[in-house]
Scaffold this motif. Structure first.
Motif, PDB file in Angstrom:
ATOM      1  N   GLU A 123       0.826  -1.219   0.000  1.00  0.00           N
ATOM      2  CA  GLU A 123       0.000   0.000   0.000  1.00  0.00           C
ATOM      3  C   GLU A 123       0.855   1.261   0.000  1.00  0.00           C
ATOM      4  N   LYS A 163       1.670   6.919  -6.665  1.00  0.00           N
ATOM      5  CA  LYS A 163       0.652   7.919  -6.976  1.00  0.00           C
ATOM      6  C   LYS A 163       1.171   9.327  -6.714  1.00  0.00           C
ATOM      7  N   GLU A 186       0.880   4.140  -2.843  1.00  0.00           N
ATOM      8  CA  GLU A 186       0.668   5.556  -2.517  1.00  0.00           C
ATOM      9  C   GLU A 186       1.855   6.397  -2.942  1.00  0.00           C
TER      10      GLU A 186
END
Length: 291
Positions: free
Chosen positions: A208, A215, A212
């Protein structure tokens, strides 16, 4: 003839004055248009200056956003490094626990082998005890005949009984050790399962965080591209403003030339007015002379 010449000269001067007046009117109209264009350019320049200020403010805001995003990226990178270090430490701990479990299994196997050997020894000792009991019966029958042999046999029996008790105590200790090792093995197995679950959870958290981070990197790339576009637009606006300043300087120089030419034309006009008045006076005097 003189009067006619003066009249012709006056007519020529009047025509020339009309032409000059027309030229002056055209120059004044051109000057008015240039003034309007200059005022329009000045308004546009003020508008562009305000837009430049707005773009500078927006650029500063974007720079602040980029700085904050860079700081957040560094924070996430440090957090990712910490998660990676934690994951490596967990893997190392998992390997150590696996090694401990393997050692415990080997030790348990060794104790089981030792237990089997002790059980075999107990069986052998039990067989020997039976043999000794049979031998004791035989010795009891012989004891009546030989007291010395009975005493010697009693000593041997006492020694074997003490060895038997020692072997029984060793067997109980081995069983207790086996129970303890089984419990320790179960605890290690539970701890291993907990560590596996925690490792999987850390892997999910790491995935995760990586998503992130990717992104945020894409957002930073987009912001950098937008910042580059804004800088290019700002450079174009600055170049356009410089061209406007150059055109304004050209217009000012042209206005100065026009003013000088207009002043010179005014002086010529004043001189021609004086000459015309002088010619009028001469014409009146000549008419008086004719009369």
């Amino acid at each position: 003839n003189t009067v006619q010449k003066h009249r012709q000269e006056l007519q020529l001067l009047i025509a020339e004055l009309k032409d000059r007046d027309k030229e002056l009117n055209d120059m004044v109209a051109v000057h008015q248009r240039e003034l309007l264009a200059w005022e329009d350019d000045r308004q546009k320049r003020l508008t562009l200056a305000e837009r430049c200020n707005l773009l500078d403010n927006e650029l500063n805001k974007r720079n602040d956003i980029i700085k904050s995003l860079t700081q957040r990226l560094k924070f996430f990178e440090s957090q990712q490094n910490y998660s990676r270090a934690t994951f490596e430490y967990t893997q190392q701990k998992f390997k150590d626990l696996s090694q401990k479990v393997t050692d415990a299994a080997v030790r348990c196997h060794t104790l089981e082998e030792k237990n089997r050997s002790l059980h075999k020894s107990i069986l052998e000792l039990s067989a020997k005890t039976g043999q000794l009991q049979a031998r004791e019966q035989e010795l009891l029958t012989v004891l009546k005949l030989k007291d010395e042999l009975i005493l010697e046999t009693t000593d041997h029996i006492t020694e074997f009984a003490s060895k038997f008790r020692k072997l029984e105590s060793a067997l109980r200790a081995a069983r207790a050790e086996e129970l303890r090792l089984n419990e320790e093995n179960q605890d290690l197995t539970l701890r291993l399962k907990e560590l596996i679950l925690e490792t999987n959870k850390l892997k999910d958290d790491l995935c995760e965080k990586i998503k992130e981070n990717n992104k945020q990197e894409e957002e930073i790339i987009e912001l950098r591209q937008e910042n580059g576009c804004l800088r290019n637009e700002l450079v174009l606006i600055v170049e356009k403003s410089k061209r406007k300043d150059q055109l304004l300087q050209f217009a000012r120089s042209k206005q100065a030339r026009t003013d000088t030419e207009l002043s010179s034309l005014r002086q010529i006009y004043v001189k021609q007015q004086r000459d015309l008045q002088f010619l009028h006076v001469n014409l009146e005097s000549s008419q008086e002379l004719r009369q």
